[in-house]
Design a protein around this motif. Sequence first.
Motif, PDB file in Angstrom:
ATOM      1  N   GLY A 101      16.781  19.645 -89.737  1.00 42.50           N
ATOM      2  CA  GLY A 101      15.456  19.845 -90.309  1.00 42.50           C
ATOM      3  C   GLY A 101      15.393  20.821 -91.459  1.00 42.50           C
ATOM      4  N   ARG A 102      16.510  21.329 -91.866  1.00 42.55           N
ATOM      5  CA  ARG A 102      16.554  22.275 -92.974  1.00 42.55           C
ATOM      6  C   ARG A 102      17.592  21.765 -93.963  1.00 42.55           C
ATOM      7  NH1 ARG A 102      17.824  28.753 -92.637  1.00 42.55           N
ATOM      8  NH2 ARG A 102      16.394  29.331 -94.291  1.00 42.55           N
ATOM      9  N   MET A 103      17.160  21.508 -95.184  1.00 44.63           N
ATOM     10  CA  MET A 103      18.086  20.997 -96.185  1.00 44.63           C
ATOM     11  C   MET A 103      18.703  22.132 -96.980  1.00 44.63           C
ATOM     12  SD  MET A 103      16.327  17.711 -97.912  1.00 44.63           S
ATOM     13  CE  MET A 103      15.687  16.374 -96.959  1.00 44.63           C
ATOM     14  N   VAL A 104      20.017  22.049 -97.155  1.00 46.76           N
ATOM     15  CA  VAL A 104      20.710  22.935 -98.078  1.00 46.76           C
ATOM     16  C   VAL A 104      20.733  22.178 -99.399  1.00 46.76           C
ATOM     17  CG1 VAL A 104      22.825  24.203 -98.577  1.00 46.76           C
ATOM     18  CG2 VAL A 104      22.134  23.825 -96.198  1.00 46.76           C
ATOM     19  N   ILE A 105      20.210  22.809-100.465  1.00 51.50           N
ATOM     20  CA  ILE A 105      20.077  22.112-101.748  1.00 51.50           C
ATOM     21  C   ILE A 105      20.961  22.748-102.823  1.00 51.50           C
ATOM     22  CG2 ILE A 105      17.772  21.191-101.303  1.00 51.50           C
ATOM     23  CD1 ILE A 105      16.646  23.530-102.983  1.00 51.50           C
ATOM     24  N   LEU A 106      21.377  21.906-103.745  1.00 54.66           N
ATOM     25  CA  LEU A 106      22.157  22.322-104.898  1.00 54.66           C
ATOM     26  C   LEU A 106      21.458  21.766-106.129  1.00 54.66           C
ATOM     27  CD1 LEU A 106      24.879  23.553-105.979  1.00 54.66           C
ATOM     28  CD2 LEU A 106      25.777  21.224-105.859  1.00 54.66           C
ATOM     29  N   GLY A 107      21.227  22.622-107.119  1.00 62.81           N
ATOM     30  CA  GLY A 107      20.538  22.181-108.318  1.00 62.81           C
ATOM     31  C   GLY A 107      21.216  22.664-109.586  1.00 62.81           C
ATOM     32  N   GLU A 108      20.934  21.966-110.665  1.00 64.00           N
ATOM     33  CA  GLU A 108      21.493  22.293-111.973  1.00 64.00           C
ATOM     34  C   GLU A 108      20.339  22.560-112.928  1.00 64.00           C
ATOM     35  OE1 GLU A 108      24.473  20.257-115.259  1.00 64.00           O
ATOM     36  OE2 GLU A 108      24.120  19.256-113.354  1.00 64.00           O
ATOM     37  N   CYS A 109      20.437  23.668-113.679  1.00 66.13           N
ATOM     38  CA  CYS A 109      19.368  24.049-114.595  1.00 66.13           C
ATOM     39  C   CYS A 109      19.275  23.046-115.745  1.00 66.13           C
ATOM     40  CB  CYS A 109      19.604  25.458-115.142  1.00 66.13           C
ATOM     41  SG  CYS A 109      18.201  26.065-116.108  1.00 66.13           S
ATOM     42  N   GLN A 110      18.055  22.634-116.050  1.00 66.87           N
ATOM     43  CA  GLN A 110      17.826  21.678-117.126  1.00 66.87           C
ATOM     44  C   GLN A 110      17.290  22.358-118.386  1.00 66.87           C
ATOM     45  OE1 GLN A 110      18.621  18.212-116.764  1.00 66.87           O
ATOM     46  NE2 GLN A 110      19.667  19.234-115.075  1.00 66.87           N
ATOM     47  N   SER A 111      17.193  23.668-118.367  1.00 61.37           N
ATOM     48  CA  SER A 111      16.705  24.421-119.516  1.00 61.37           C
ATOM     49  C   SER A 111      17.844  24.635-120.513  1.00 61.37           C
ATOM     50  CB  SER A 111      16.157  25.777-119.044  1.00 61.37           C
ATOM     51  OG  SER A 111      15.799  26.556-120.140  1.00 61.37           O
ATOM     52  N   GLU A 112      17.565  24.418-121.792  1.00 65.49           N
ATOM     53  CA  GLU A 112      18.608  24.534-122.809  1.00 65.49           C
ATOM     54  C   GLU A 112      19.102  25.960-122.978  1.00 65.49           C
ATOM     55  OE1 GLU A 112      17.546  22.634-126.478  1.00 65.49           O
ATOM     56  OE2 GLU A 112      17.044  20.764-125.463  1.00 65.49           O
ATOM     57  N   ASP A 113      18.296  26.957-122.637  1.00 69.22           N
ATOM     58  CA  ASP A 113      18.737  28.344-122.792  1.00 69.22           C
ATOM     59  C   ASP A 113      19.594  28.836-121.617  1.00 69.22           C
ATOM     60  OD1 ASP A 113      16.405  28.199-121.237  1.00 69.22           O
ATOM     61  OD2 ASP A 113      15.875  30.288-121.660  1.00 69.22           O
ATOM     62  N   ARG A 114      19.732  28.032-120.547  1.00 70.49           N
ATOM     63  CA  ARG A 114      20.589  28.376-119.401  1.00 70.49           C
ATOM     64  C   ARG A 114      21.372  27.136-118.969  1.00 70.49           C
ATOM     65  NH1 ARG A 114      15.470  30.286-116.848  1.00 70.49           N
ATOM     66  NH2 ARG A 114      15.851  28.482-115.553  1.00 70.49           N
ATOM     67  N   PRO A 115      22.182  26.568-119.849  1.00 76.29           N
ATOM     68  CA  PRO A 115      22.829  25.280-119.552  1.00 76.29           C
ATOM     69  C   PRO A 115      23.896  25.329-118.459  1.00 76.29           C
ATOM     70  CG  PRO A 115      23.698  26.174-121.582  1.00 76.29           C
ATOM     71  CD  PRO A 115      22.561  27.067-121.157  1.00 76.29           C
ATOM     72  N   ALA A 116      24.431  26.506-118.141  1.00 78.23           N
ATOM     73  CA  ALA A 116      25.508  26.578-117.154  1.00 78.23           C
ATOM     74  C   ALA A 116      25.057  27.284-115.881  1.00 78.23           C
ATOM     75  CB  ALA A 116      26.716  27.296-117.760  1.00 78.23           C
ATOM     76  N   GLU A 117      23.771  27.220-115.574  1.00 77.58           N
ATOM     77  CA  GLU A 117      23.263  27.914-114.392  1.00 77.58           C
ATOM     78  C   GLU A 117      22.951  26.902-113.288  1.00 77.58           C
ATOM     79  OE1 GLU A 117      20.922  31.652-114.719  1.00 77.58           O
ATOM     80  OE2 GLU A 117      19.384  30.402-113.784  1.00 77.58           O
ATOM     81  N   PHE A 118      23.302  27.271-112.070  1.00 72.92           N
ATOM     82  CA  PHE A 118      23.107  26.407-110.913  1.00 72.92           C
ATOM     83  C   PHE A 118      22.304  27.142-109.858  1.00 72.92           C
ATOM     84  CE2 PHE A 118      26.543  24.684-113.253  1.00 72.92           C
ATOM     85  CZ  PHE A 118      26.444  23.313-113.090  1.00 72.92           C
ATOM     86  N   LEU A 119      21.793  26.390-108.894  1.00 73.07           N
ATOM     87  CA  LEU A 119      20.913  26.932-107.866  1.00 73.07           C
ATOM     88  C   LEU A 119      21.386  26.457-106.502  1.00 73.07           C
ATOM     89  CD1 LEU A 119      17.096  26.851-107.670  1.00 73.07           C
ATOM     90  CD2 LEU A 119      18.355  25.331-106.169  1.00 73.07           C
ATOM     91  N   CYS A 120      21.255  27.329-105.504  1.00 74.22           N
ATOM     92  CA  CYS A 120      21.494  26.962-104.112  1.00 74.22           C
ATOM     93  C   CYS A 120      20.370  27.582-103.292  1.00 74.22           C
ATOM     94  CB  CYS A 120      22.839  27.485-103.624  1.00 74.22           C
ATOM     95  SG  CYS A 120      23.169  27.108-101.885  1.00 74.22           S
ATOM     96  N   GLY A 121      19.852  26.823-102.340  1.00 69.94           N
ATOM     97  CA  GLY A 121      18.786  27.339-101.490  1.00 69.94           C
ATOM     98  C   GLY A 121      18.555  26.418-100.314  1.00 69.94           C
ATOM     99  N   TYR A 122      17.458  26.692 -99.628  1.00 74.40           N
ATOM    100  CA  TYR A 122      17.034  25.856 -98.502  1.00 74.40           C
ATOM    101  C   TYR A 122      15.703  25.212 -98.847  1.00 74.40           C
ATOM    102  CZ  TYR A 122      20.494  28.335 -95.668  1.00 74.40           C
ATOM    103  OH  TYR A 122      21.657  28.851 -95.170  1.00 74.40           O
ATOM    104  N   TYR A 123      15.522  24.013 -98.347  1.00 73.22           N
ATOM    105  CA  TYR A 123      14.271  23.276 -98.560  1.00 73.22           C
ATOM    106  C   TYR A 123      13.834  22.712 -97.222  1.00 73.22           C
ATOM    107  CZ  TYR A 123      11.401  19.199 -99.720  1.00 73.22           C
ATOM    108  OH  TYR A 123      10.406  18.260 -99.772  1.00 73.22           O
TER     109      TYR A 123
END
Length: 193
Positions: free
Chosen positions: A21-43
């Motif tokens: 019931g708890r998702m571990v998420i991985l995301g990639e920044c789509q903003s041009e000023d932070r092109p190499a930034e990634f995200l990890c969290g719970y959803y």
Amino acid sequence: MLETDWMYKDYQITQAIDIQGRMVILGECQSEDRPAEFLCGYYEPLLLEDVYSEIQTGRYLEIMELFLQRVQGQIDKVRAEQQEMDVPLDVITREMCLPYQENENLRGQMIAIDPMVFRPADCIGPKQIGYVIADQTPSKNSMIFRRLYDGREMCCSYGDILGVVKPEYQPDWAKEAVKSIQKSEIIRKGDTR
């Protein structure tokens, strides 16, 4: 693992693993000023609003390592819960159940819920087996049952059940739980007289 395409702020969530019931998420920044930034969290998708928590951002390798640690943490929680159960975890199948008739009263019967309605980590016998305490709820298409392993009251539609568990497939721990429920029902009936 789900491949996704939803957004959280400036991050496209590319992966989500749903464990208990708890998702571990991985995301990639789509903003041009932070092109190499990634995200990890719970959803957690909740009824009134979605909840994101413990969000961390950073470079790919550190976020990927955090993602894997969090997935492993969720796996460890599920494994610990199942080890604490101390009962067989075998899944109940349709062949282990008697079919039910649509107009048949199932109150007082030990039923098995189709494992396909559960999240993959919850597809185990103890979470499938219930005792019907109220049949034909107002919607006329659902019932209320008490899950025999933990006593939690739940509701399901008739389409979600496999049937009444055949006596030879009823686990001993489940039979004991039914006896306890029936004993409580007799005591309650005696108190109301």
